[in-house]
Each structure stands twice: as C-alpha cells, then as structure tokens.
Design a protein around this motif. Structure first.
Motif, short mmCIF file in Angstrom:
data_model
loop_
_atom_site.label_atom_id
_atom_site.label_comp_id
_atom_site.label_asym_id
_atom_site.label_seq_id
_atom_site.Cartn_x
_atom_site.Cartn_y
_atom_site.Cartn_z
N UNK A 173 2.84 6.74 0.06
CA UNK A 173 2.35 7.31 -1.20
C UNK A 173 1.47 6.30 -1.93
N UNK A 174 0.39 6.83 -2.50
CA UNK A 174 -0.56 5.96 -3.20
C UNK A 174 0.13 5.13 -4.28
N UNK A 175 1.04 5.80 -5.00
CA UNK A 175 1.74 5.13 -6.11
C UNK A 175 2.55 3.92 -5.62
N UNK A 176 3.17 4.12 -4.46
CA UNK A 176 3.99 3.04 -3.88
C UNK A 176 3.09 1.86 -3.50
N UNK A 177 1.97 2.20 -2.84
CA UNK A 177 1.06 1.13 -2.40
C UNK A 177 0.52 0.37 -3.61
N UNK A 178 0.18 1.10 -4.67
CA UNK A 178 -0.33 0.45 -5.89
C UNK A 178 0.72 -0.48 -6.48
N UNK A 179 1.97 0.00 -6.48
CA UNK A 179 3.06 -0.82 -7.04
C UNK A 179 3.19 -2.13 -6.26
N UNK A 180 3.12 -2.04 -4.94
CA UNK A 180 3.27 -3.26 -4.14
C UNK A 180 2.07 -4.18 -4.31
#
Ligand code: M6R
Length: 359
Positions: A201-208
């Motif tokens: 998920x884009x949100x997960x990648x952004x968080x990392x």
C-alpha cells in the motif's frame, strides 16, 4: 525495465503479490495441495527432512522447519551449506535432503547436495532457475516461479521459497494424514489470501520512507521475533546490512536477556516483529524489557503497542503466515528506504554478487 521503480529491488518487492499467485497456480487446489512434478515415491520410507542452503535461502529453510514440524509432524533440521559440508554429518537414507537456492548455482549448496547423494539420500531442490546445476543434480525439483530476480538482495525469491515450503508442508500433512481436515482447510484458506497480504500500500511505503530518516544513525539494529518470526528477524537484518552497510542482527526475542540486552540504550534500534497470532504476550514482554532499558523500538504489529517509539500497524492478524508475509514486506521496504536515503546502489551492493559460485 525498471518500469518506473527506482531500483529492481523495489520493483521485485512490488511484484511479490503476483509471483506468489504464480507459485500457487495449479498447485493449491480447492481442498488440497498437489505437485504434479513430484513422484510420490520420493517420500516413501522418509522419516525426517534435512534442509540445506545459504543466506536468504537458509532463512526460508528455517521458516519451513517450523511449519514442517508443527503441521506435517516431520522432524526437520536446517543447515548452512558451508557448515554442513565439513562437519562430517551423520546421514541416514530415511532422511529427505532438501536444498533451497534462488540461483541454483551456489557452490556450497551444490556440493552439499552432491555429498548427501553420495551418502544415498533422496533429494529435492526448491529452486528459481530451471536447468540450473542444482536442479540437474537433484532427484526432484519444485520451481519457485518468482521470475528473474535482479536485485542482489533477494526479496521475491525468498517469498516464493517460503510459500513452496508452506505448500510442501500441507502436501506432506495430507499424505501422511498428520494434518486434521479442519486445519488443512484453514491453512488453504489463509494460503489463498497470501497474494493480498503481499500487496504494497502506498501509505505503508510512505510511512517507511518517513521512518527511514530516524533510523540512519545509531549503534546498530536488532531485529527480534519468536517462532516463525525469528527467521524473519534474521532475514530482515540480513536485508538491511546487505544494502545499507549498517550493523544489524536478527535475534530470537527470548534470548535478548541472555546477553544482547546489555547493549540496550537509546542508540540501539530494535525492530520488533509482534504478530497477534503467535506468542504475542511473550514477545510483548521481551520488548517491554528492552524499552525499560531505553532501547528505541520500532514495533511492527496489528496491535497498538504504547511503549513503541514508532509503530507500523499491520492488518492480517488472523493467521501467522499472513502476518509473516505482511511483516516481511515491511522489513524489505525499511531496508530499501534506508539504503536509498544513504545514497547506496541498492541493486548492486558493494562486495556482493548475485550468485556465489565459489565456496
Ligand atoms: O542463489 P541462492 O539462493 O543459493 O543464494 C544464496 C545466498 O547467496 C543469497 O540468498 C544471498 O544471501 C542474498 N544476497 C540475500 O539477499
């Protein structure tokens, strides 16, 4: 060919959902697992399994051993190929020798296979490259179908190796009737949900991406987990050190108090794998001990953990293997983002080659 991704490794992390589907195709059926490529006589007279591999493939093997013993009730040992070759192992013909290799060309794994064959053992390879030396040398092969993997740091090959071992566990559990029908049905159901657990998920990648900034400096990293999540901790640490050149260790969480906790301070980054479905309370208390000694904690879990300095929430808290695959993606993305921030060549890390054909 990077199709808009910055590195092959990144592309390969995103491909995992699709390639896992390919690995399962025609093998995971409605009510059972089948391997057309396997002659059932391969398993006749087999009472135990020995798995042999190197690096990431060894970590997949360690994961498989938990599954094979727990679900298929087959005693299973895992060995690092370069150790196995020189330890003068005692081998008996009722042991099936399984080698795991992405490339099929790793010298130590190939030589270990030849040794086991000379001792009269039947062999099975789990490999990503058809017609490779290891495939040619083994009695039978299950191909992982990950597609070509270009990044030196293995990602999608690891995911498919673990999936094959999980499928093999169910296959043997069916065959030997060691797996209760309700358990088999539950495992198959979870298996079918795996491609979904691997979607990035884009949100997960952004968080990392954001988190990676905090984790660039310090004394080093401990990746900790228990049970299946111990090999995943080893793999998370290997991925990080390969491409970021930062010191990282994977450790069984329950072992921290037997020595490594002495290192704990705010500069010690602990990546805690805290699945809901497997020993949650145990790992929680291990992480609490570290937190009490001021370690900086990044918790990966579906359960909110108040003591964590940073928290990545995972979703699939209903089956250990779904949690495993989802947490695997988180550790891969963390390593990727840290490496990119450090300006490293993610796909071609220093001192490493994709295929290790010398011993
Ligand atoms: O091709 P193989 O799976 O036999 O390779 C074994 C290791 O060399 C390999 O997994 C290595 O550890 C990777 N660079 C890990 O990312």
């Amino acid at each position: 060919q990077k199709e808009g991704y910055r590195f092959f490794m990144e592309k390969e992390i995103y491909e995992q959902s699709t390639v896992i589907g390919d690995t399962m195709l025609g093998r995971v059926l409605e009510d059972r697992v089948e391997f057309e490529e396997l002659d059932p006589s391969l398993f006749e007279g087999i009472r135990s399994i020995k798995i042999c591999a190197c690096g990431t493939s060894y970590h997949a093997g360690l994961t498989g051993a938990y599954l094979l013993e727990r679900l298929a009730k087959i005693p299973c040992q895992v060995e690092i190929a370069s150790e196995f070759r020189y330890k003068e192992p005692l081998l008996t013909p009722d042991t099936l020798f399984i080698v795991i290799s992405q490339s099929g060309e790793t010298a130590d794994t190939l030589e270990a296979l030849k040794m086991a064959k000379r001792a009269g053992l039947k062999s099975l390879s789990i490999c990503n490259v058809d017609n490779s030396s290891i495939v040619r040398e083994s009695d039978a092969t299950i191909l992982t179908r990950a597609g070509i993997e270009k990044g030196v740091a293995s990602t999608k090959a690891f995911a498919t190796q673990v999936m094959v071992l999980w499928m093999l566990t169910l296959y043997l559990g069916q065959k030997h009737r060691t797996l209760a029908p309700e358990t088999l049905a539950k495992e198959l159901d979870a298996m079918r949900h795996t491609p979904r657990a691997l979607l990035v998920e884009e949100k997960l990648h952004e968080k990392l991406h954001r988190l990676s900034k905090r984790y660039l400096h310090g004394h080093g990293f401990f990746f900790i987990g228990r049970d299946l999540f111990f090999p995943l901790a080893l793999e998370g640490a290997l991925k990080l050190k390969e491409i970021s050149y930062l010191h990282a260790e994977g450790y069984p969480a329950g072992e921290m108090k037997h020595g490594p906790i002495a290192l704990a301070d705010a500069e010690l980054f602990t990546i805690a794998l805290m699945p809901k479905t497997l020993l949650y309370d145990k790992i929680k208390s291990n992480v609490e001990e570290l937190s009490a000694r001021d370690a900086t904690i990044l918790a990966i879990s579906p359960e909110e953990f108040e003591l964590a300095d940073d928290f990545v929430r995972t979703k699939n808290g209903d089956h250990p293997m779904l949690e495993f695959f989802e947490m695997m993606v988180v550790t891969q993305l963390l390593a990727l983002e840290i490496s990119i921030r450090l300006g490293n060549d993610v796909d071609m890390p220093r001192n490493l080659a994709k295929s290790v054909t010398v011993e």
